[in-house]
Design a protein around this motif. Structure first.
Motif, PDB file in Angstrom:
ATOM      1  N   GLY A  28       0.802  -1.208   0.000  1.00  0.00           N
ATOM      2  CA  GLY A  28       0.000   0.000   0.000  1.00  0.00           C
ATOM      3  C   GLY A  28       0.836   1.259   0.000  1.00  0.00           C
ATOM      4  N   LEU A  29       2.113   1.087  -0.044  1.00  0.00           N
ATOM      5  CA  LEU A  29       2.988   2.255  -0.036  1.00  0.00           C
ATOM      6  C   LEU A  29       2.818   3.061  -1.313  1.00  0.00           C
ATOM      7  CD1 LEU A  29       4.914   3.046   2.167  1.00  0.00           C
ATOM      8  CD2 LEU A  29       6.790   2.222   0.769  1.00  0.00           C
ATOM      9  N   MET A  30       2.664   2.357  -2.389  1.00  0.00           N
ATOM     10  CA  MET A  30       2.467   3.042  -3.670  1.00  0.00           C
ATOM     11  C   MET A  30       0.988   3.067  -4.012  1.00  0.00           C
ATOM     12  SD  MET A  30       5.514   1.405  -5.887  1.00  0.00           S
ATOM     13  CE  MET A  30       5.190   2.395  -7.327  1.00  0.00           C
ATOM     14  N   THR A  31       0.586   4.191  -4.464  1.00  0.00           N
ATOM     15  CA  THR A  31      -0.800   4.293  -4.885  1.00  0.00           C
ATOM     16  C   THR A  31      -0.925   3.680  -6.264  1.00  0.00           C
ATOM     17  OG1 THR A  31      -0.492   6.375  -6.007  1.00  0.00           O
ATOM     18  CG2 THR A  31      -0.948   6.461  -3.639  1.00  0.00           C
ATOM     19  N   PRO A  32      -2.118   3.347  -6.637  1.00  0.00           N
ATOM     20  CA  PRO A  32      -2.325   2.804  -7.979  1.00  0.00           C
ATOM     21  C   PRO A  32      -1.791   3.743  -9.045  1.00  0.00           C
ATOM     22  CG  PRO A  32      -4.304   2.585  -6.664  1.00  0.00           C
ATOM     23  CD  PRO A  32      -3.328   3.342  -5.825  1.00  0.00           C
ATOM     24  N   GLN A  33      -1.880   5.033  -8.781  1.00  0.00           N
ATOM     25  CA  GLN A  33      -1.361   5.988  -9.765  1.00  0.00           C
ATOM     26  C   GLN A  33       0.133   5.813  -9.915  1.00  0.00           C
ATOM     27  OE1 GLN A  33      -3.550   6.707  -7.472  1.00  0.00           O
ATOM     28  NE2 GLN A  33      -5.138   8.078  -8.261  1.00  0.00           N
ATOM     29  N   ASP A  34       0.778   5.647  -8.786  1.00  0.00           N
ATOM     30  CA  ASP A  34       2.223   5.444  -8.831  1.00  0.00           C
ATOM     31  C   ASP A  34       2.552   4.237  -9.688  1.00  0.00           C
ATOM     32  OD1 ASP A  34       2.626   7.551  -7.197  1.00  0.00           O
ATOM     33  OD2 ASP A  34       2.735   6.371  -5.357  1.00  0.00           O
ATOM     34  N   LYS A  35       1.803   3.210  -9.444  1.00  0.00           N
ATOM     35  CA  LYS A  35       2.078   1.973 -10.176  1.00  0.00           C
ATOM     36  C   LYS A  35       1.847   2.159 -11.660  1.00  0.00           C
ATOM     37  CE  LYS A  35       0.952  -0.947  -6.275  1.00  0.00           C
ATOM     38  NZ  LYS A  35      -0.119  -1.725  -5.661  1.00  0.00           N
ATOM     39  N   ASN A  36       0.797   2.845 -11.947  1.00  0.00           N
ATOM     40  CA  ASN A  36       0.519   3.100 -13.359  1.00  0.00           C
ATOM     41  C   ASN A  36       1.655   3.865 -13.998  1.00  0.00           C
ATOM     42  OD1 ASN A  36      -1.869   1.803 -13.586  1.00  0.00           O
ATOM     43  ND2 ASN A  36      -3.120   3.592 -13.123  1.00  0.00           N
ATOM     44  N   PHE A  37       2.112   4.832 -13.258  1.00  0.00           N
ATOM     45  CA  PHE A  37       3.191   5.662 -13.774  1.00  0.00           C
ATOM     46  C   PHE A  37       4.416   4.819 -14.082  1.00  0.00           C
ATOM     47  CE2 PHE A  37       6.892   8.388 -12.863  1.00  0.00           C
ATOM     48  CZ  PHE A  37       6.713   9.296 -13.892  1.00  0.00           C
ATOM     49  N   ILE A  38       4.783   4.026 -13.133  1.00  0.00           N
ATOM     50  CA  ILE A  38       5.945   3.161 -13.323  1.00  0.00           C
ATOM     51  C   ILE A  38       5.728   2.229 -14.506  1.00  0.00           C
ATOM     52  CG2 ILE A  38       7.347   1.364 -12.277  1.00  0.00           C
ATOM     53  CD1 ILE A  38       7.754   3.997 -10.991  1.00  0.00           C
ATOM     54  N   THR A  39       4.556   1.672 -14.536  1.00  0.00           N
ATOM     55  CA  THR A  39       4.288   0.738 -15.623  1.00  0.00           C
ATOM     56  C   THR A  39       4.416   1.425 -16.970  1.00  0.00           C
ATOM     57  OG1 THR A  39       2.684  -0.299 -14.173  1.00  0.00           O
ATOM     58  CG2 THR A  39       2.623  -0.910 -16.509  1.00  0.00           C
ATOM     59  N   ARG A  40       3.915   2.629 -17.009  1.00  0.00           N
ATOM     60  CA  ARG A  40       3.990   3.332 -18.288  1.00  0.00           C
ATOM     61  C   ARG A  40       5.443   3.564 -18.687  1.00  0.00           C
ATOM     62  NH1 ARG A  40       1.981   8.573 -17.755  1.00  0.00           N
ATOM     63  NH2 ARG A  40       0.769   7.852 -15.987  1.00  0.00           N
ATOM     64  N   ILE A  41       6.211   3.980 -17.720  1.00  0.00           N
ATOM     65  CA  ILE A  41       7.619   4.237 -18.030  1.00  0.00           C
ATOM     66  C   ILE A  41       8.298   2.967 -18.495  1.00  0.00           C
ATOM     67  CG2 ILE A  41       9.839   4.732 -16.989  1.00  0.00           C
ATOM     68  CD1 ILE A  41       8.534   6.851 -15.373  1.00  0.00           C
ATOM     69  N   GLN A  42       7.978   1.904 -17.820  1.00  0.00           N
ATOM     70  CA  GLN A  42       8.631   0.661 -18.201  1.00  0.00           C
ATOM     71  C   GLN A  42       8.249   0.251 -19.608  1.00  0.00           C
ATOM     72  OE1 GLN A  42       7.311  -1.675 -14.919  1.00  0.00           O
ATOM     73  NE2 GLN A  42       9.272  -1.536 -13.854  1.00  0.00           N
ATOM     74  N   LEU A  43       6.987   0.409 -19.891  1.00  0.00           N
ATOM     75  CA  LEU A  43       6.545   0.056 -21.237  1.00  0.00           C
ATOM     76  C   LEU A  43       7.232   0.931 -22.268  1.00  0.00           C
ATOM     77  CD1 LEU A  43       2.755  -0.623 -20.819  1.00  0.00           C
ATOM     78  CD2 LEU A  43       4.595  -2.222 -21.295  1.00  0.00           C
ATOM     79  N   GLN A  44       7.301   2.195 -21.910  1.00  0.00           N
ATOM     80  CA  GLN A  44       7.938   3.128 -22.827  1.00  0.00           C
ATOM     81  C   GLN A  44       9.372   2.685 -23.117  1.00  0.00           C
ATOM     82  OE1 GLN A  44       7.813   6.950 -21.119  1.00  0.00           O
ATOM     83  NE2 GLN A  44       7.483   8.007 -23.045  1.00  0.00           N
ATOM     84  N   GLN A  45      10.013   2.319 -22.031  1.00  0.00           N
ATOM     85  CA  GLN A  45      11.394   1.917 -22.204  1.00  0.00           C
ATOM     86  C   GLN A  45      11.487   0.673 -23.061  1.00  0.00           C
ATOM     87  OE1 GLN A  45      13.394   1.058 -18.604  1.00  0.00           O
ATOM     88  NE2 GLN A  45      15.270   0.491 -19.632  1.00  0.00           N
ATOM     89  N   LEU A  46      10.586  -0.222 -22.798  1.00  0.00           N
ATOM     90  CA  LEU A  46      10.587  -1.437 -23.598  1.00  0.00           C
ATOM     91  C   LEU A  46      10.473  -1.090 -25.069  1.00  0.00           C
ATOM     92  CD1 LEU A  46       8.516  -4.313 -22.055  1.00  0.00           C
ATOM     93  CD2 LEU A  46      10.847  -4.302 -22.913  1.00  0.00           C
ATOM     94  N   MET A  47       9.580  -0.178 -25.331  1.00  0.00           N
ATOM     95  CA  MET A  47       9.348   0.210 -26.713  1.00  0.00           C
ATOM     96  C   MET A  47      10.630   0.705 -27.347  1.00  0.00           C
ATOM     97  SD  MET A  47       5.963   0.269 -27.615  1.00  0.00           S
ATOM     98  CE  MET A  47       5.702   1.777 -28.550  1.00  0.00           C
ATOM     99  N   THR A  48      11.295   1.590 -26.638  1.00  0.00           N
ATOM    100  CA  THR A  48      12.484   2.178 -27.232  1.00  0.00           C
ATOM    101  C   THR A  48      13.638   1.201 -27.204  1.00  0.00           C
ATOM    102  OG1 THR A  48      12.762   3.216 -25.093  1.00  0.00           O
ATOM    103  CG2 THR A  48      11.992   4.595 -26.896  1.00  0.00           C
TER     104      THR A  48
END
Lengths: 869, 98
Positions: A413-433
């Motif tokens: 519960g330390l990270m909010t769902p928004q936080d997680k979404n944010f991280i996930t997005r970044i990771q996906l982005q990185q994957l893409m590049t």
């Protein structure tokens, strides 16, 4: 709420870690039931009415993430959160649970208990969880023996007490059906079992209570005082030694029921007292009170609930306590919600025990109570030593595991769902590049995003090959530069050598050609022109003119470039580059080849493409500022020349040359020649043995030689004689030849021009007029250069970088008349002798290299170093 | 993304990472992400005497934000190309800002 209740029943939950206070909470579900029942009587909310049954449909498989989903909620929720996993691990243990249940039943074989289970399945007991206990409580007690088996029968709570009154008879009537529980394979079945058990217990309790209550109800008032006291102790719970506890627990559970019953029976009196309870029961926290007993059993080891006796006892006790309890329980819950469940189980009050004792005699209270398991040593007593140890070990294991889980989950519960979404997005982005999913992106997009990497890999053959066509073009554009990058370094090697080799070859060819020609012919030609005589008479003139140029050399004017001009120049260069890149990008998008049968669209595209490239071409031409009027008087250099004074400006030249047409190349060549002595590589490029060039300037010169000169050379190499003549004329007229001749760049240009002219001399058709013009110019050049001959060597005798000087001398010598050759030899005789002398002391390889250079010149004038030896 | 793009070309080359806490680490760059976090293999601390506790570590993951400098072998860099890439990046960001 309901789903919490279910989950709680799992064995795992019971083991919940110390950190998760709620571990014991699961039992609460039943509490709700009790409360609901009570509510009916009082007109308070009826659980059945309120409960929508959604809990049954919940998918518990994902309960593991409850904490994540809900964050750290009330203590009760926390504890519950992760352990839900009926379908998963719980189901695996189901067999064991059933076995245990069987075992227990076999041992104790309370007939009453068995009877109960039958009908209760129908009820939906799920209720809000209650505060949990730590789960370690029991371990604090050295004598503690976990309760192994819990009987559904024991559970005193009824989900539907309101209806219960009629049912009780039914429940009892049907003989016990313990076996169904064993068969349970699926979660649903397990749950059903649990429910059934609880129902049975409740019913049994109901019956008991009803009977007792009626009797006791009136007597309750006196008890009231006692209850509060009892409840308080609950917090302390787990009095291992106290047998009575078990009994009490049931009371608690049953209370709601009792209350209800009481309420029914004695509406006016009890209701007042009971209402609070009922209300509480409905609320999650309240439910805790009743359920606690049940939970423990369910959670800890879903063994069959032990027994009626407890229930009966409870019932007996309940009637008295029921009314009183409600108030007290709420307090507890509030104070330590987590413990409530535990408390509920342990809730045995000294005072209570005594009364219970008598009742309990009839039944095995300890064993019967699920909740009791932990707290009641009695239960353990029933077990064999081995079993006891096994249970203890098992319990300890469970507690350990729960503790671990709690520790692992403490940051949940330390990270909010928004936080997680944010991280996930970044990771996906990185994957893409990172993977550069080329399939999804157009090559152009990839290039734009990842230009350096893409092009670099194409040029250098990096690991991943991309199927782009532009590769070769990029290689063209950048590989060339790459080679030139390290001015004097190893890199330059190839490109530079290439250039120098070609120049050398040309000189040699000129030398060979000259040798092949009979010298006499030259003489006669020159003689016919009457130049021989002239040269003699003119010899003194150069001497006169000698001083002027030399004085000029001493003070090369260094035009101060203002900051504004410099910035302007840099901006111009950047513009050039931007246009170049646009052109290159545009070239990559060239539509398919045009053919006869091209479709109109293709033609149209092609037209558009051409229009654009022409526009860019024009823009480029403007960007290089080449057409700015030449103002000889101006103190600031011509914009184009200024561009060439910067390294990146020099580097742009080869790229520019690829995009411009022939006429424009000549223009650039002319511009460079006209301003030859204004180029910083020339004006600052004069070196003497005393004043060698700075490394920076040397780099500049090298860069110029490797980037600017080659394209110019390529052009000169194909130029007709008239252009050569024109260029040489410009040099003689517009520049300071002394400076030009003493610099590497200037000398290189002169070499190119002279050697080219020599080569043009022989071929088939020689324009006599042109040749005469050339000879005139050559003589002027010779006269201009002769005075500085001793100074054309930039370094001392040990400076090996003098090949270009010998080449120049060779080129000059080839075209020189015998008289001029003599003067040439006179001019550099010392240097020749010194070089030959030095080379004798050098290792063979170096010596031969240096002698070869000298020989280049010597052979041009018909001599050979061998003769000097 | 330019720097990221650039570092991608340096995969498996030996670099020296200078951290903001004065530690210098030499190692083979194994991977990098867009935060410029760097994963090094065969890593060694340049000044072993000063940072002896680092000597036992050979694989490192360095958070990008703690990096001060990265020393790169010059022959692994195509300056001309890098210049152009920089120009493109600058123009892109300019276009984006506008």
């Amino acid at each position: 709420m309901s789903f919490f209740g279910f989950d709680a029943t799992l064995p795992r939950d019971r083991g919940h870690s110390a950190h998760a206070p709620g571990f014991g909470q699961t039992p609460d579900a039943f509490a709700g039931l009790g409360g609901g029942a009570a509510a009916d009587d009082d007109d308070a909310i009826d659980f059945d009415d309120t409960y929508d049954g959604l809990g049954d449909r919940l998918d518990e498989a994902d309960d593991a993430f409850n904490d994540d989903t809900f964050g750290r909620g009330p203590a009760s929720q926390q504890s519950i959160g992760k352990d839900f996993d009926f379908a998963g691990q719980t189901s695996k243990i189901s067999n064991t649970i059933q076995e245990e249940q069987m075992l227990y039943q076999a041992r104790q074989a309370p007939s009453q208990q068995r009877a109960q289970p039958q009908h209760q399945h129908q009820h939906q007991p799920p209720k809000p969880s209650k505060p949990s206990r730590t789960g370690y409580e029991s371990y604090h007690d050295p004598n503690y023996i976990p309760q192994l088996e819990a009987r559904a029968d024991i559970w005193g709570l009824k989900p539907k007490q309101p209806t219960a009154p009629t049912r009780p008879p039914e429940n009892q009537a049907p003989p016990p059906e313990p076996q169904p529980a064993r068969k349970i394979v699926s979660l649903e079945e397990v749950e059903a079992m649990i429910r059934a058990q609880t129902l049975q217990q409740e019913r049994a309790a109901m019956q008991m209570q009803q009977q007792q209550q009626q009797q006791a109800q009136q007597s309750q008032p006196p008890h009231v005082p006692a209850y509060p006291q009892q409840q308080v102790p609950h917090g302390q719970l787990h009095f291992p030694g106290i047998p009575g506890q078990g009994q009490f627990v049931p009371h608690i559970l049953q209370r709601p029921q009792q209350v209800q019953q009481q309420a029914q029976q004695q509406p006016p009196q009890q209701r007042s007292g009971s209402r609070p309870q009922q209300v509480h029961a409905e609320l999650p926290a309240h439910s805790v009170q009743t359920p606690p007993t049940q939970h423990p059993t369910i959670l800890q080891r879903q063994r069959p609930p032990p027994n009626d006796p407890a229930i009966q006892q409870q019932r007996n006790a309940q009637p008295q306590s029921a009314p009183q309890r409600p108030p007290s329980q709420p307090r507890q819950i509030l104070q330590n919600p987590s413990r409530l469940s535990g408390q509920g189980q342990s809730m045995v009050q000294p005072g209570m025990q005594a009364p219970q004792g008598p009742r309990g005699s009839g039944h095995n209270r300890g064993p019967s109570y699920p909740g009791m398991v932990v707290t009641n040593p009695e239960q353990l007593l029933h077990l064999s030593k081995e079993d006891r140890e096994a249970f203890l070990a098992e319990d300890a294991k469970r507690a350990k595991r729960n503790h671990k889980i709690a520790q692992l989950s403490k940051d949940n519960g330390l990270m909010t769902p928004q936080d997680k979404n944010f991280i996930t997005r970044i990771q996906l982005q990185q994957l893409m590049t990172a993977t550069g999913n080329l399939d999804e992106q157009s090559p152009e997009t990839v290039l734009a995003e990842d230009f350096y990497y893409q092009v670099f890999s194409q040029i250098r053959g990096a690991p991943r090959q991309t199927p782009h066509q532009p590769a070769s073009q990029f290689a063209q554009t950048y590989l060339f530069q790459t080679n030139n990058r390290y001015g004097a370094g190893r890199r330059q090697g190839r490109g530079a050598d290439n250039h120098m080799q070609r120049m050398e070859q040309q000189v040699q060819r000129a030398v060979e050609a000259a040798k092949a020609k009979p010298k006499a012919k030259q003489l006669t030609i020159e003689g016919s022109l009457g130049k021989i005589s002239f040269s003699n008479s003119k010899t003194p003139r150069p001497l006169l003119s000698m001083k002027r140029p030399v004085s000029h050399d001493q003070h090369p004017h260094k035009p101060k470039v203002s900051v504004a001009d410099r910035k302007e120049t840099l901006r111009n260069i950047e513009n050039v580059y931007m246009t170049l890149m646009r052109m290159e990008d545009h070239e990559r998008t060239i539509p398919g080849q045009l053919s006869q049968d091209s479709s109109p669209e293709v033609i149209q595209k092609h037209m558009e493409w051409r229009t654009k490239i022409e526009a860019l071409h024009k823009q480029l031409w403007e960007d290089i500022k080449i057409m700015e009027p030449i103002n000889p008087a101006s103190l600031t250099p011509h914009p184009f020349i200024a561009i060439l004074s910067h390294a990146k400006g020099k580097k742009a030249i080869p790229r520019i040359f690829r995009h411009i047409d022939e006429q424009e190349r000549i223009t650039i060549l002319t511009m460079v020649v006209v301003h030859l002595d204004k180029l910083n590589v020339v004006s600052h490029g004069v070196a003497t043995p005393e004043q060698p060039l700075s490394p920076a300037m040397r780099d500049e010169i090298e860069l110029f030689l490797h980037s600017v000169v080659p394209p110019l050379y390529a052009h000169i190499f194909e130029s007709p004689l008239n252009i050569i003549i024109g260029l040489l004329g410009l040099i003689l007229e517009r520049t300071n030849v002394h400076i030009v001749a003493r610099t590497k760049v200037g000398m290189s240009l002169l070499i190119m021009l002279i050697s080219r002219a020599e080569l043009l001399k022989e071929p088939p058709e020689i324009n006599v007029v042109d040749w005469e013009n050339w000879t005139t110019l050559y003589n002027r050049l010779f006269d201009s250069v002769e005075p500085v001959l001793p100074a054309i060597f930039p370094g001392s005798i040990n400076d090996t970088d003098d090949m270009y000087v010998w080449q120049f001398l060779a080129a000059m010598g080839v075209g020189a008349s015998p008289e001029q050759q003599q003067r040439l030899v006179l001019g550099v005789k010392d240097r020749v002798m010194e070089t030959v002398g030095v080379s004798k002391a050098l290792p063979p390889e170096m010596a031969s290299a240096r002698l070869a250079n000298v020989n280049l010149f010597m052979r041009a004038i018909g001599l050979d170093v061998e003769l000097l030896g | 993304m330019l720097i990221f793009s650039f570092f991608k070309t340096l995969m498996n080359t030996e670099i020296t990472v200078e951290l903001k806490n004065e530690v210098s680490i030499r190692g083979t760059i194994k991977s990098i992400d867009q935060f410029l976090n760097i994963k090094l293999d065969n890593a060694t601390v340049v000044d072993e005497l000063k940072w002896p506790h680092m000597s036992s570590t050979h694989d490192m993951f360095i958070r990008g934000s703690v990096v001060r400098y990265v020393h790169i072998p010059p022959d692994k860099v195509d300056i001309g190309l890098l210049e152009d890439a920089t120009r493109r990046e600058a123009e892109k960001s300019k276009a984006g800002a506008a």
